[in-house]
Write a protein that holds these residues in place. Structure first.
Motif, PDB file in Angstrom:
ATOM      1  N   ALA A 140       0.853  -1.190   0.000  1.00 34.98           N
ATOM      2  CA  ALA A 140       0.000   0.000   0.000  1.00 34.98           C
ATOM      3  C   ALA A 140       0.891   1.244   0.000  1.00 34.98           C
ATOM      4  O   ALA A 140       1.952   1.260   0.636  1.00 34.98           O
ATOM      5  CB  ALA A 140      -0.896   0.009   1.231  1.00 34.98           C
TER       6      ALA A 140
ATOM      7  N   PHE B  11      -6.133  -1.209   5.080  1.00 36.16           N
ATOM      8  CA  PHE B  11      -4.897  -1.961   5.277  1.00 36.16           C
ATOM      9  C   PHE B  11      -5.097  -3.470   5.446  1.00 36.16           C
ATOM     10  O   PHE B  11      -4.140  -4.185   5.734  1.00 36.16           O
ATOM     11  CB  PHE B  11      -4.133  -1.374   6.484  1.00 36.16           C
ATOM     12  CG  PHE B  11      -3.783   0.071   6.261  1.00 36.16           C
ATOM     13  CD1 PHE B  11      -2.716   0.418   5.455  1.00 36.16           C
ATOM     14  CD2 PHE B  11      -4.564   1.083   6.801  1.00 36.16           C
ATOM     15  CE1 PHE B  11      -2.403   1.748   5.208  1.00 36.16           C
ATOM     16  CE2 PHE B  11      -4.266   2.416   6.567  1.00 36.16           C
ATOM     17  CZ  PHE B  11      -3.186   2.751   5.761  1.00 36.16           C
TER      18      PHE B  11
ATOM     19  N   VAL C 109      -2.585  -6.052   3.899  1.00 36.50           N
ATOM     20  CA  VAL C 109      -1.395  -5.353   3.382  1.00 36.50           C
ATOM     21  C   VAL C 109      -0.139  -5.873   4.093  1.00 36.50           C
ATOM     22  O   VAL C 109      -0.118  -6.020   5.306  1.00 36.50           O
ATOM     23  CB  VAL C 109      -1.540  -3.822   3.580  1.00 36.50           C
ATOM     24  CG1 VAL C 109      -0.222  -3.100   3.318  1.00 36.50           C
ATOM     25  CG2 VAL C 109      -2.649  -3.281   2.676  1.00 36.50           C
TER      26      VAL C 109
ATOM     27  N   ALA D  64       3.258  -1.141   4.014  1.00 38.22           N
ATOM     28  CA  ALA D  64       2.567   0.130   3.784  1.00 38.22           C
ATOM     29  C   ALA D  64       3.599   1.246   3.812  1.00 38.22           C
ATOM     30  O   ALA D  64       4.261   1.470   4.836  1.00 38.22           O
ATOM     31  CB  ALA D  64       1.511   0.349   4.860  1.00 38.22           C
TER      32      ALA D  64
ATOM     33  N   ALA E 187      -2.455   0.403  10.477  1.00 41.88           N
ATOM     34  CA  ALA E 187      -1.851  -0.495   9.481  1.00 41.88           C
ATOM     35  C   ALA E 187      -1.056  -1.603  10.176  1.00 41.88           C
ATOM     36  O   ALA E 187      -1.120  -2.771   9.776  1.00 41.88           O
ATOM     37  CB  ALA E 187      -0.946   0.309   8.543  1.00 41.88           C
TER      38      ALA E 187
ATOM     39  N   ALA F  46       0.505  -5.082   8.779  1.00 44.18           N
ATOM     40  CA  ALA F  46       1.466  -4.544   7.813  1.00 44.18           C
ATOM     41  C   ALA F  46       2.745  -4.085   8.510  1.00 44.18           C
ATOM     42  O   ALA F  46       2.723  -3.734   9.691  1.00 44.18           O
ATOM     43  CB  ALA F  46       0.851  -3.352   7.079  1.00 44.18           C
TER      44      ALA F  46
END
Ligand code: A2P
Length: 335
Positions: free
Chosen positions: A8, A64, A67, A70, A86, A91
């Motif tokens: 991301a 998120f 993910v 990020a 996130a 992530a």
């Protein structure tokens, strides 16, 4: 490709966000899915990546899910709010803002200098201030060879450091001046076209601007030298991208020019541009687009026994931001 990662980018439409996309492509980073996030203003925009067009969506807490990496580059306020979300979603965040850089439990990483620091991360790894990132790549090999006592650094910082809108402002103002029209200011506090001024960050109580204070604190943290003496002066110059820095270091052990040249020619992330006969030294135009930091104008400091002077140009959007962030992710997937 063994494994692909869901990546991301927060702030995908910004100056650094767009470069992140280019660097991921250029490095063939194993991306299986790409989530591009920006403000509501960018909803409906598409950005191209590896031959396809990817929708930009509005940043929100649900963005998120799933993910792996990020990359945040939408300012410290967004990072403070969304980076912990996130991380909770699983992530690893590589944050380009100043939000977490000086937190004790957040590694602040320039892989050529302190790659090992990222291994104990707790979900967030901070990407340094652009001027500090470019500086430490050149200081680290000098520190390793001769020990550094003191650094005096003056920057020549491009408009890119203030974002895509500041780059557009430089172009617009240059046209206005050449067309004999009144100059309009929207982003930077002073006219940037055909001018040089104190860095646009706030001036702190100690008289230094925030950029200068960040350079000192962050350089010390990245290099693991909490009492390194640094004297910075940061200014904006009318250059689109790539920052330059005039650096003078006083070392513990005297280094000759020739030794310094050899050290830089072998240093990771550094490209020697040091042609006296041709008067060809680092320039922001030539450093733009290059992942390496250009170093040259290597001279003995004629005012100090153990002093060494050199000039540096490094792409603010690449080593100063997007490339350093992707380099961090590359280290993590290699470990
Ligand atoms: P947008 O283009 O939608 O404004 P730059 O540093 O070049 O100015 O870029 C800043 C980046 O941060 C842009 O991608 C911008 O998106 C994004 N951004 C700014 N404000 C927000 C916000 N409130 N929420 C999400 N992204 C934001």
């Amino acid at each position: 490709m063994s494994k692909g990662y869901h990546v991301a980018i927060v702030g995908a439409t910004g100056a650094v966000g767009v470069e992140l996309l280019h660097v991921l492509e250029r490095r063939n980073f194993p991306v299986s899915k790409l989530t591009l996030l920006a403000s509501a203003r960018s909803t409906g925009k598409k950005l191209s990546f590896a031959g396809s067009h990817v929708d930009v969506r509005e940043l929100d807490a649900a963005a998120f899910d799933g993910v792996d990496f990020a990359f945040f580059s939408a300012g410290a306020t967004r990072s403070r709010e969304y980076a912990p979300i996130a991380v909770k979603a699983g992530a690893v965040v590589v944050d380009n803002s100043s939000a977490f850089r000086m937190h004790g439990d957040v590694p602040l990483v320039v892989p050529e200098v302190n790659a090992a620091a990222m291994m104990g991360h707790k979900g967030i790894i901070a990407n340094p201030n652009c001027s500090a990132a470019i500086l430490v790549v050149t200081l680290q090999p000098i520190q390793a060879a001769a020990g550094i006592r003191r650094v005096i650094v003056s920057t020549y910082q491009a408009a890119s450091g203030a974002g895509a809108k500041a780059m557009a402002e430089l172009e617009r103002q240059a046209r206005e001046v050449l067309d004999g029209k009144p100059v309009t200011k929207e982003v930077l506090p002073h006219q940037i076209a055909f001018n040089v001024f104190n860095h646009n960050s706030a001036v702190a109580e100690n008289g230094y601007n925030e950029e200068e204070n960040k350079m000192v604190e962050e350089t010390r943290k990245i290099m693991g030298l909490p009492s390194l003496q640094i004297m910075p002066t940061c200014v904006r110059v009318p250059v689109f991208r790539a920052h330059s820095e005039s650096v003078v270091v006083e070392t513990e052990r005297k280094l000759t020019e020739q030794e310094a040249r050899e050290i830089f020619s072998k240093a990771p992330g550094v490209k020697l541009v040091d042609d006296r006969a041709g008067n060809h030294f680092p320039m922001p135009l030539e450093a733009s687009g290059d992942l390496d930091v250009h170093v040259g104008r290597i001279r003995q400091d004629m005012s100090c026994e153990n002093g060494l002077a050199f000039f540096v140009s490094g792409d603010q959007l690449l080593k100063g931001a997007a490339w350093n962030a992707v380099q961090i992710a590359e280290h993590l997937i290699r470990k």
